[in-house]
Design an enzyme around this catalytic site. Structure first.
Site, short mmCIF file in Angstrom:
data_model
loop_
_atom_site.label_atom_id
_atom_site.label_comp_id
_atom_site.label_asym_id
_atom_site.label_seq_id
_atom_site.Cartn_x
_atom_site.Cartn_y
_atom_site.Cartn_z
N ASN A 575 -17.79 87.25 22.83
CA ASN A 575 -17.40 85.89 23.19
C ASN A 575 -15.90 85.72 23.07
O ASN A 575 -15.15 86.68 22.98
CB ASN A 575 -18.12 84.88 22.29
CG ASN A 575 -17.65 84.99 20.85
OD1 ASN A 575 -17.49 86.10 20.32
ND2 ASN A 575 -17.43 83.88 20.20
N CYS A 577 -14.13 84.77 20.61
CA CYS A 577 -13.54 85.17 19.33
C CYS A 577 -14.10 86.49 18.81
O CYS A 577 -13.87 86.85 17.66
CB CYS A 577 -13.75 84.08 18.28
SG CYS A 577 -13.25 82.44 18.83
N GLU A 579 -17.01 87.60 17.86
CA GLU A 579 -18.00 87.73 16.80
C GLU A 579 -19.44 87.63 17.31
O GLU A 579 -20.37 87.91 16.57
CB GLU A 579 -17.77 86.69 15.69
CG GLU A 579 -18.33 85.30 15.94
CD GLU A 579 -17.41 84.43 16.77
OE1 GLU A 579 -17.59 83.20 16.76
OE2 GLU A 579 -16.49 84.98 17.41
#
Length: 976
Positions: A575, A577, A579
């Site tokens: 995604n 970020c 994670e």
């Protein structure tokens, strides 16, 4: 020698900066006048005349110096941004004094200071007996009415703000506040003066941050209570013990009438909920946290807030309890977690829970199809998902590469880059309701024909039509590529329309198919392909990553081989970020619902409080699972995926603070062990909570066939990775809890959620809670932190307490910390043990970050947002670092940070935080006893760096600092 004098001759030379003409000067009586730089020259000239006599007036040295000093003052006053278009007379005089000191003209500066004091005394009225009379100050209310300044109430509010804060001097705050007041001052300016008075001392005493937050509360109470009750109201903190109960039902009705709150909230037992509110928890905020909450989270009508902090948490809790059987009991359970800072939901949940558009999910992952309708459907979905604060990860690998044939037109494709440009501009256009920019990350597999152009997307040179300056990018790297790099082999680039199955394959199946396609290309059976040296492409990937901060390095095979959902699809990207690792298809947009446990709130003298942590995690997982059912979905693809798989992502924050409290240096085996045992505990209780929910509510729809259903837990899936890589990994499989019992429970009751664990960045929610961000090491021990709420001085309270205990905390230490950007290594009088404990991110060998992340990753069914820091990067160091991340079994990496992200103001001991300059700092408070050290839960082990990996030939020269975002970038979704 007054700054407003205009009778004396001015110094010669041009006066600087045309922007000075836009400034206005607020006089002491509140009136405004045009800013005139010549008056500064006059004042400085008079100061020299007073010290050096009449000959100073004809001295070329003095005249040149006056011109130079005037230019410095004007530059300082006009370089503060558009938010600062007026200045106080005292502020101008402060800058003159500062310029004289910087120039080394100490005698002249002293004369200037003495003259200012004399003029201040001359303006202070005295009675016939010579006793100083307090100046008459009237305060102007919003409706235009005036009343005398209520000094008694100021004393009461300041006393409440200082309660329990032994290092905060109420009289100091009061004196500074009164010194900023003038006759006719507006009510909101009095409140601002209170806050600024306390803020200015934060760098010398962190407790003033909490005091400033409590003073800001007074402003919030006046604004909020006045809006809800429809009449001007003020309340002290003591008043709120009863005022909250009266306010809360009115707040709910006000929000519903304004169309902001879900009418269903009115059906709760509001009296019961209001009676349970904990007003004292309003006092737990640090200033950065409360200001962020005020600016971005508290609901408002026409920019006037009507939501108090505890009402905010209760509203969020109610929104997540809407479909519970006993809604009030669950809402209060959720409220307890949020308001105590033991757990915090992600930003979209905090924004939207309980509102008429409850889009509570954090992350969305999509796969873009290879035709025009599919491409533009993907871009349209980006806009719809971003509108309500979702962060986006787009898998663009299926889109055919440049030169590929287009059958419909018999033409050739221009590749994926032109469409990425459109996606970039869409993200900018959809700014998430004005709360933050739309944010998206594009992923591309390393074998894609357009990979080299993809690497250049963030460059500042080249064809702007093929650049995406606002979009994040990430490489989706298969194991086979890195194996070719290490073997010195070739790498073949393909267009996905000719190798359609590669994107859905990983591990040994990918390697076999890839090699077959290479053979087919050699036989002339594939039209579009290109062969490069694997190490050359890897070198370019690392170089561009360092130069532009993108694309990030993420590992396809580790994400898929350890995914619990291998039976129902493929992880095609992460995604925004890095994670989240969930399956995507054209028909399903993966959705994840995030929240984070605050580690610091679960510490005892012997380590983690296991029972409290279990209680927190159990409730947190229930809250996250509820999000799926109450969520407002903007696309059918996201609703379908979320309802079928029900993934959530429980993470953590405050890791660095926990290490400080436990007296464990980040660069140590003890820190790695703590990363291991803390994540093991969170993982165990999260899986246990999800299986409990499955027993209560049923398993998720696609549970059968998952790794869970086979009794394969995240810790067990390490062996799948080890086998696929033929043992070429460095993995730790140690454990401390009874995983056999939990495995049996999962096999018996199933799982409510396909995924339960992911560590997000938490930049904003950690600010709200007043703890360190996620798993990040400390960036600096004293720095100015920037976000959308302004700039805030942040001092490490653990360090300050230790320095006080050793008699080392004084103004000289503050100056040293500023000069060295909050880094202790070059401050010799700080003991070695403190320099080791409080080492900052760029002092830590980055392999320690990799090693700690590897220990966490073994417990996590998704991934973690892992920033990497390098103080002296080179090609060789980057190669070793990223291949270590791969070999240690990490699934993803995030930003590569270099130094120079933010620096503390070195040139003055004035407070520099906020959108207005603060008043001077106070003398350092007397040393206070430091809190008793908390023993570490694991034995300290001498620090030994993690083993290195073999290095392929890379350039060993130091690389220039990249153009990266700041450590807390207000424009980056990840930092919000």
């Amino acid at each position: 020698m007054t700054i407003v004098s205009s009778s004396s001759p001015t110094a010669s030379g041009a006066l600087p900066d045309a922007s000075a003409s836009q400034l206005t000067v607020v006089r002491r009586d509140g009136a405004s006048t045009a800013f005139d730089p010549t008056k500064i020259a006059v004042a400085v000239s008079k100061a020299f005349l007073a010290v050096e006599g009449a000959e100073a007036g004809t001295s070329h040295r003095v005249r040149d110096l006056v011109t130079d000093l005037t230019a410095r003052v004007v530059t300082a006053l006009t370089s503060r941004g558009d938010s600062r278009r007026s200045v106080q007379v005292e502020d101008i005089q402060d800058q003159v004094e500062l310029a004289l000191m910087r120039a080394g003209e100490h005698q002249v500066a002293r004369a200037y200071v003495l003259y200012r004091e004399e003029r201040t005394k001359a303006r202070t009225p005295v009675d016939a007996a010579g006793v100083t009379k307090a100046p008459v100050v009237t305060v102007r209310a919003a409706d235009g009415s005036t009343a005398p300044l209520d000094v008694a109430r100021l004393r009461l509010v300041i006393a409440e703000a200082a309660a329990g804060l032994d290092a905060v001097d109420p009289e100091q705050i009061l004196d500074e506040t009164l010194g900023s007041c003038y006759d006719g001052i507006a009510q909101h300016e009095v409140e601002l003066a209170l806050v600024m008075a306390a803020r200015s001392y934060v760098e010398t005493e962190p407790q003033y941050s909490q005091a400033a937050a409590r003073l800001l509360l007074d402003q919030i109470r006046r604004e909020t209570l006045g809006r809800v009750h429809g009449e001007p109201r003020q309340a002290t903190q003591a008043d709120m013990s009863t005022a909250y109960a009266e306010y809360f039902p009115r707040y709910i009705s006000t929000g519903i009438e304004a169309g902001l709150l879900d009418p269903e909230l009115a059906t709760f037992d509001l009296g019961r909920l209001a009676a349970a509110i904990r007003p004292e928890r309003d006092l737990d905020f640090a200033f950065l946290g409360l200001q962020t909450l005020y600016d971005r989270y508290l609901l408002h009508i026409d920019k006037i807030r009507f939501e108090l902090p505890q009402a905010f948490y209760l509203r969020v809790a109610m929104g997540m309890a809407l479909k519970e059987d006993d809604r009030e009991t669950r809402a209060l359970e959720f409220y307890e977690l949020l308001s105590s800072f033991r757990f915090m939901s992600s930003t979209p949940t905090l924004f939207n829970s309980g509102t008429t558009r409850p889009q509570l999910s954090s992350c969305f992952l999509t796969t873009v199809d290879d035709d025009l309708s599919g491409i533009f459907a993907g871009i349209r979905n980006n806009a719809l998902l971003a509108k309500y604060s979702g962060g986006l990860g787009n898998d663009w690998t299926p889109v055919r590469g440049i030169g590929a044939k287009i059958r419909g037109t018999n033409g050739e494709s221009q590749g994926v880059v032109p469409f990425l440009k459109i996606a970039n501009d869409t993200a900018v256009a959809v700014n998430q309701g004005g709360k933050r920019k739309g944010a998206v990350c594009a992923y591309l597999e390393t074998w894609h024909m357009d990979i080299e152009e993809f690497l250049d997307l963030r460059k500042n040179t080249g064809d702007e039509r093929r650049r995406t300056h606002d979009m994040n990018t990430a490489n989706w790297v298969p194991d086979l590529f890195l194996q070719r790099v290490e073997a010195g082999g070739d790498w073949t680039l393909f267009s996905p329309d000719e190798v359609p199955d590669l994107h859905d394959l990983y591990g040994a199946a990918f390697a076999t198919a890839y090699e077959n396609y290479e053979a087919a290309a050699d036989r002339g059976e594939i039209r579009v392909f290109r062969r490069v040296k694997a190490v050359d492409l890897w070198r370019r990937m690392l170089t561009v990553l360092f130069e532009t901060g993108h694309p990030w390095i993420t590992f396809k095979d580790a994400c898929n081989l350890r995914s619990p959902q291998q039976h129902d699809g493929v992880v095609h990207s992460s995604n925004l970020c890095t994670e989240i690792t969930l399956n995507t298809t054209v028909d399903e947009t993966a959705v994840c619902n995030l929240g984070s446990v605050n580690l610091v709130a679960h510490l005892t003298e012997t380590g983690l409080d296991a029972e409290l942590l279990r209680d927190t995690v159990k409730t947190a997982v229930r809250m996250l699972d509820n999000v799926i059912d109450v969520n407002f979905y903007t696309t059918p693809e996201s609703e379908r995926a979320n309802q079928r798989h029900r993934p959530v992502g429980l993470g953590l924050m405050g890791f660095a603070d926990a290490l400080f409290a436990l007296r464990i240096p980040y660069s140590s085996d003890a820190a790695v062990e703590f990363a291991d045992v803390s994540m093991e505990a969170i993982s165990y209780h999260a899986i246990e909570a999800s299986t409990d929910l499955a027993a209560e509510r049923g398993t998720y729809q696609t549970y059968d066939g998952s790794l869970w259903s086979q009794g394969v837990l995240p810790i067990d899936s390490l062996e799948l990775l080890r086998t696929a890589r033929n043992g070429d990994v460095q993995l730790d499989t140690g454990r401390t809890l009874d995983w056999e019992a939990l495995r049996a429970k999962v096999l018996k009751d199933g799982m409510r959620n396909s995924n339960v664990l992911a560590i997000a960045p938490t930049a904003t929610i950690s600010n709200i809670c007043g703890v360190s961000q996620s798993i990040e090491p400390t960036y600096s021990n004293l720095f100015v932190k920037s976000n959308m709420s302004g700039e805030f001085t942040v001092a490490n309270p653990y360090l300050v307490a230790d320095l006080k205990a050793r008699g080392l905390w004084d103004q000289v230490m503050v100056s040293d910390l500023k000069y060295h950007d909050g880094v202790l290594a070059r401050i010799e009088r700080i003991p070695a043990d403190l320099r080791e404990l409080y080492a900052t991110a760029f002092e830590i060998e980055p392999l320690w970050l990799i090693k700690a992340a590897s220990r966490r990753q073994k417990w996590i069914d998704q991934a973690q947002s892992l920033n990497l820091y390098m103080s002296a990067p080179s090609g060789k160091a980057l190669d070793e670092l990223y291949r270590s991340a791969w070999r240690y079994g990490l699934k993803t990496t995030y930003y590569l940070r270099s130094q120079s992200a933010t620096h503390v103001e070195k040139s003055t001991l004035k407070g520099t935080d906020g959108r207005l300059n603060a008043v001077p700092v106070a003398p350092a408070a007397a040393p206070a006893a430091a809190p008793a050290p908390v023993p570490a839960p694991v034995a300290a082990v001498p620090a030994t760096p993690p083993p290195a990996v073999p290095v392929v030939p890379m350039d060993d020269t130091l690389l220039p600092a990249p153009a990266l975002c700041k450590i807390d970038d207000p424009d980056c979704e990840a930092c919000q």
